[in-house]
Design a protein around this motif. Structure first.
Motif, short mmCIF file in Angstrom:
data_model
loop_
_atom_site.label_atom_id
_atom_site.label_comp_id
_atom_site.label_asym_id
_atom_site.label_seq_id
_atom_site.Cartn_x
_atom_site.Cartn_y
_atom_site.Cartn_z
N GLY A 193 -61.61 21.00 90.41
CA GLY A 193 -61.93 19.72 89.77
C GLY A 193 -60.81 18.73 89.92
N SER A 194 -61.04 17.72 90.73
CA SER A 194 -60.04 16.68 90.96
C SER A 194 -60.40 15.43 90.18
N TYR A 195 -59.40 14.59 89.96
CA TYR A 195 -59.57 13.32 89.26
C TYR A 195 -59.01 12.23 90.15
N ALA A 196 -59.62 11.06 90.14
CA ALA A 196 -59.13 9.91 90.91
C ALA A 196 -59.11 8.68 90.02
N VAL A 197 -57.96 7.99 90.01
CA VAL A 197 -57.79 6.78 89.24
C VAL A 197 -56.99 5.79 90.08
N ASN A 198 -56.92 4.55 89.64
CA ASN A 198 -56.10 3.57 90.35
C ASN A 198 -55.58 2.51 89.39
N LEU A 248 -66.41 14.04 91.35
CA LEU A 248 -65.13 14.19 90.66
C LEU A 248 -65.34 14.08 89.16
N THR A 249 -64.49 14.74 88.43
CA THR A 249 -64.60 14.82 86.99
C THR A 249 -64.12 13.55 86.31
N THR A 250 -64.65 13.26 85.14
CA THR A 250 -64.25 12.09 84.36
C THR A 250 -62.82 12.25 83.86
N VAL A 251 -62.10 11.15 83.84
CA VAL A 251 -60.70 11.14 83.40
C VAL A 251 -60.63 10.55 82.00
N THR A 252 -59.74 11.09 81.18
CA THR A 252 -59.54 10.54 79.85
C THR A 252 -58.14 10.00 79.71
N ALA A 253 -57.98 8.99 78.89
CA ALA A 253 -56.66 8.43 78.60
C ALA A 253 -56.17 9.02 77.29
N THR A 254 -54.85 9.03 77.13
CA THR A 254 -54.26 9.62 75.93
C THR A 254 -53.05 8.81 75.51
N PRO A 255 -52.60 8.96 74.26
CA PRO A 255 -51.35 8.31 73.89
C PRO A 255 -50.21 8.83 74.77
#
Length: 149
Positions: free
Chosen positions: A139-144, A33-40
């Motif tokens: 391309g999926s993203y996974a977060v928790n 899975l692709t890396t996730v980025t945070a944003t304002p």
């Protein structure tokens, strides 16, 4: 919603959360899975007037979370011909809550909240997993996050 637990069940929940998180990390690595980025926390189409607790970006998709009220918004951020979506799951209780899909194009969002009841009312103190994408299965993203307020 408040939950009371005994020390034994709190310990079990903690062990399950560690196992769930470890399993997800392994699954993410195995799936590539692709890396996730945070944003304002600001974007066209997202509900305004909310101080978002979490914001994640992926190619063609942005996901917003406000834990108080269990507000989750998914936005399409790319005119790439693909819908953006997020699936919402409770990893501690092994419950699939819902999938929200944006099919109205770039700059539009779909938002759900606990006040809608049922599957949109997430358990407090649970490890909530989100899987999202906006690139048509490329391309999926996974977060928790722990839904603690």
């Amino acid at each position: 919603m408040q939950r009371t637990t005994s020390t034994a069940s709190a310990g079990l929940r903690s062990r399950l959360r560690r196992r769930s998180t470890a399993a997800l990390v392994g699954a993410v690595a195995a799936a590539g899975l692709t890396t996730v980025t945070a944003t304002p926390a600001s974007a066209a189409g997202a509900p305004t007037g909310i101080n978002w607790d979490h914001v994640w970006n992926g190619t063609g998709v942005r996901v917003y979370v406000e834990e108080y009220g269990d507000i989750i918004s998914v936005c399409d951020t790319s005119a790439n011909g693909h819908s953006a979506f997020v699936t919402v799951d409770d990893w501690d209780l092994n419950i699939s809550h819902y999938k929200a899909t944006v099919s109205t194009g770039k700059g539009t969002c779909v938002t759900h909240r606990a006040s809608q009841g049922g599957k949109y009312n997430l358990h407090e103190y649970s490890n909530i997993g989100l899987t999202f994408e906006g690139k048509g299965g490329q391309g999926s993203y996974a977060v928790n996050f722990v839904n603690d307020h």
